[in-house]
Design a protein around this motif. Structure first.
Motif, PDB file in Angstrom:
ATOM      1  N   GLY A   1    -103.653   1.690  30.860  1.00 57.36           N
ATOM      2  CA  GLY A   1    -103.687   0.476  31.107  1.00 57.36           C
ATOM      3  C   GLY A   1    -105.229  -0.279  31.084  1.00 57.36           C
ATOM      4  O   GLY A   1    -105.374  -1.238  30.769  1.00 57.36           O
ATOM      5  N   LEU A   2    -106.015   0.598  31.697  1.00 56.42           N
ATOM      6  CA  LEU A   2    -107.294   0.337  31.817  1.00 56.42           C
ATOM      7  C   LEU A   2    -107.832   0.229  30.219  1.00 56.42           C
ATOM      8  O   LEU A   2    -108.658  -0.833  29.960  1.00 56.42           O
ATOM      9  N   ILE A   3    -107.480   0.957  29.461  1.00 57.93           N
ATOM     10  CA  ILE A   3    -107.856   0.808  28.089  1.00 57.93           C
ATOM     11  C   ILE A   3    -107.447  -0.486  27.282  1.00 57.93           C
ATOM     12  O   ILE A   3    -108.262  -1.306  26.829  1.00 57.93           O
ATOM     13  N   PHE A   4    -105.965  -0.615  27.550  1.00 56.81           N
ATOM     14  CA  PHE A   4    -105.540  -1.704  26.737  1.00 56.81           C
ATOM     15  C   PHE A   4    -105.580  -3.087  27.482  1.00 56.81           C
ATOM     16  O   PHE A   4    -105.124  -3.991  26.854  1.00 56.81           O
ATOM     17  N   GLY A   5    -106.046  -2.958  28.605  1.00 61.95           N
ATOM     18  CA  GLY A   5    -106.149  -4.070  29.242  1.00 61.95           C
ATOM     19  C   GLY A   5    -107.576  -4.484  29.583  1.00 61.95           C
ATOM     20  O   GLY A   5    -107.812  -5.465  30.455  1.00 61.95           O
TER      21      GLY A   5
ATOM     22  N   TRP B   1    -113.190   1.967  19.762  1.00 59.32           N
ATOM     23  CA  TRP B   1    -113.992   1.457  19.040  1.00 59.32           C
ATOM     24  C   TRP B   1    -113.682  -0.014  18.465  1.00 59.32           C
ATOM     25  O   TRP B   1    -114.398  -0.827  18.284  1.00 59.32           O
ATOM     26  N   LEU B   2    -112.334  -0.106  18.378  1.00 61.40           N
ATOM     27  CA  LEU B   2    -111.775  -1.241  17.964  1.00 61.40           C
ATOM     28  C   LEU B   2    -111.655  -2.561  19.052  1.00 61.40           C
ATOM     29  O   LEU B   2    -111.794  -3.635  18.679  1.00 61.40           O
ATOM     30  N   ILE B   3    -111.346  -2.266  19.985  1.00 57.17           N
ATOM     31  CA  ILE B   3    -110.954  -3.068  21.061  1.00 57.17           C
ATOM     32  C   ILE B   3    -112.121  -2.951  22.277  1.00 57.17           C
ATOM     33  O   ILE B   3    -112.089  -4.212  22.796  1.00 57.17           O
ATOM     34  N   ALA B   4    -113.211  -2.495  22.065  1.00 56.70           N
ATOM     35  CA  ALA B   4    -114.333  -2.422  22.966  1.00 56.70           C
ATOM     36  C   ALA B   4    -114.917  -3.830  22.882  1.00 56.70           C
ATOM     37  O   ALA B   4    -115.288  -4.293  22.031  1.00 56.70           O
TER      38      ALA B   4
ATOM     39  N   THR C   1    -101.657   0.105  35.916  1.00 58.72           N
ATOM     40  CA  THR C   1    -101.553  -1.531  35.536  1.00 58.72           C
ATOM     41  C   THR C   1    -101.433  -2.116  36.731  1.00 58.72           C
ATOM     42  O   THR C   1    -102.515  -2.783  37.369  1.00 58.72           O
ATOM     43  N   LEU C   2    -100.099  -2.293  37.260  1.00 56.96           N
ATOM     44  CA  LEU C   2    -100.059  -3.366  38.538  1.00 56.96           C
ATOM     45  C   LEU C   2    -100.849  -2.537  39.602  1.00 56.96           C
ATOM     46  O   LEU C   2    -101.436  -3.496  40.418  1.00 56.96           O
ATOM     47  N   GLY C   3    -101.034  -1.283  39.749  1.00 58.06           N
ATOM     48  CA  GLY C   3    -101.872  -0.871  40.594  1.00 58.06           C
ATOM     49  C   GLY C   3    -103.273  -1.095  40.933  1.00 58.06           C
ATOM     50  O   GLY C   3    -104.016  -1.131  41.842  1.00 58.06           O
ATOM     51  N   LEU C   4    -103.743  -1.647  39.507  1.00 57.14           N
ATOM     52  CA  LEU C   4    -105.279  -2.052  39.288  1.00 57.14           C
ATOM     53  C   LEU C   4    -105.202  -3.574  39.203  1.00 57.14           C
ATOM     54  O   LEU C   4    -106.361  -4.108  38.876  1.00 57.14           O
ATOM     55  N   GLY C   5    -104.209  -4.286  39.306  1.00 57.74           N
ATOM     56  CA  GLY C   5    -104.172  -5.765  39.210  1.00 57.74           C
ATOM     57  C   GLY C   5    -104.004  -6.189  37.547  1.00 57.74           C
ATOM     58  O   GLY C   5    -104.573  -7.405  37.241  1.00 57.74           O
TER      59      GLY C   5
END
Length: 297
Positions: free
Chosen positions: A25-29, A294-297, A151-155
Motif C-alpha cells: 500500500g505504501l508503494i502504490f499509495g 521508477w514509473l510511479i516515484a 493501507t488502512l492502518g497507515l491512513g
C-alpha cells in the motif's frame, strides 16, 4: 548459544518476507516520499514479523505430536525437544504482546488488524485448517490483513484493484501450497485420489484434479486483474503514467515460473522459500519492483 538459535529458529525469520505485503500500500499509495509514513510502515512491518512469529510458535506447540511424525517438521525446535512446550508457549505470548504493542504505536486500526491476524490463525490452528477450500481462503485472509494493515492502518485508502489482485494472488499461493503438499505427502493412485495424507487431514478432501483446476483459475484471474489494473483510467490518473503495463511481463513470468517450480521442481509448499531460493523468481520480483518504483516515484 544453542538455545538462542533454537528460539530464533522458532520465530522462522525466513518467513518474514511474507510481511512485505504490509508495504504494498505504501508503494502504490505514493507514500515513499513521506518520511513519517515510512517510519510507521517500518514499525508495522516489525509488528507483523512478531505476531506472525508468535503464530508459528503456537502452531509448533499445538502440532507437536504431528510434527514429530513428519519427516521434515520433526527437526523443528519444539518437536525435537530443544525448546520445552511450556517455554515455547510463553515465548509466543511475549512475541504477540510485543507485536501488538508496536501495532498500537502505528494506529488503533493497525492494532485491530494485527489482533485479527492472531485470532484468525488461532481459529485456523484450532480446526478450521481441516475444512477444504475454507483453509485456503483463511491462508489468503492472513495476507489480506497484512495489505489492509499497510493501507488502512497507515491512513492510506486501499485501491479496489489492489485488494482484488492481492486476493487472487494469495488464493493462488494457498492452492499451490496444498498441491505441493499432495506431491510431498502422497502418491497418486490411478483414480487420482491421494493416499498417505495423515500428516494433514484436509488433503484427503482434495484431489490433484480439483487443485489443478482451481490453481489455473486463480492464476489466470490474478494475471488478468493485474493487467486490467495497469491500463485502467483511474490507475493512469492516480500514478500519472500509462506505462505500468510494462510491468505485466514480470508478473506473468513470475506466475509461470512459480507453476514451473510447483509442477516440475515439486516446490511451492513454502512461498517464502521459493522466492528466496529461486533466482528466476527473485529476478522477476526485483525487476517488477524496480520498474514500478521508477514509473510511479
Amino acid at each position: 548459544m544453542t538455545t538462542l538459535y533454537a528460539y530464533i529458529g522458532l520465530m522462522r525469520p525466513r518467513q518474514w518476507v511474507k510481511n512485505g505485503f504490509v508495504l504494498v500500500g505504501l508503494i502504490f499509495g505514493h507514500g515513499l516520499a513521506d518520511q513519517a509514513l515510512l517510519a510507521k510502515a517500518g514499525v508495522l512491518f516489525a509488528a507483523f514479523c512478531l505476531v506472525s512469529s508468535a503464530v508459528y510458535v503456537m502452531n509448533d506447540v499445538l502440532d507437536l505430536e504431528a510434527d514429530r511424525a513428519h519427516p521434515g517438521k520433526r527437526d523443528r525446535p519444539v518437536a525435537r525437544g530443544a525448546v520445552p512446550a511450556g517455554s515455547a508457549l510463553a515465548f509466543a505470548l511475549a512475541l504477540a504482546a510485543g507485536g501488538l504493542t508496536l501495532a498500537h504505536r502505528v494506529s488503533p486500526v493497525a492494532l485491530v488488524l494485527a489482533a485479527c491476524y492472531i485470532v484468525l490463525n488461532l481459529g485456523y490452528s484450532a480446526g478450521l485448517k481441516h475444512v477444504a477450500i475454507l483453509d485456503v481462503f483463511l491462508i489468503a485472509a492472513g495476507f489480506m490483513l497484512r495489505i489492509l494493515a499497510g493501507t488502512l492502518g497507515l491512513g492510506i485508502a486501499p485501491s479496489h484493484w489492489l485488494l482484488l489482485c492481492g486476493l487472487l494472488v494469495t488464493v493462488f499461493l494457498g492452492l499451490a501450497k496444498r498441491r505441493a503438499e499432495l506431491f510431498a505427502l502422497s502418491s497418486e493412485e490411478p483414480g487420482g485420489r491421494p493416499r498417505g495424507t495423515a500428516q494433514r487431514r484436509v488433503l484427503d478432501d482434495y484431489s490433484p484434479k480439483l487443485l489443478d483446476q482451481t490453481i489455473a483459475i486463480s492464476a489466470a484471474g490474478a494475471m488478468v486483474a493485474y493487467a486490467l489494473y495497469t491500463v485502467d483510467a483511474k490507475t493512469i490518473a492516480t500514478h500519472g503514467t500509462d506505462r505500468l503495463v510494462y510491468t505485466v511481463p514480470f508478473v506473468l513470468y513470475g506466475l509461470f515460473r512459480y507453476l514451473y517450480v510447483l509442477y516440475r521442481g515439486r516446490g511451492g509448499a513454502d512461498p517464502a522459500a521459493e522466492l528466496l531460493g529461486d533466482a528466476h523468481l527473485l529476478i522477476a520480483t526485483a525487476g517488477w519492483l524496480a520498474v514500478v518504483l521508477w514509473l510511479i516515484a
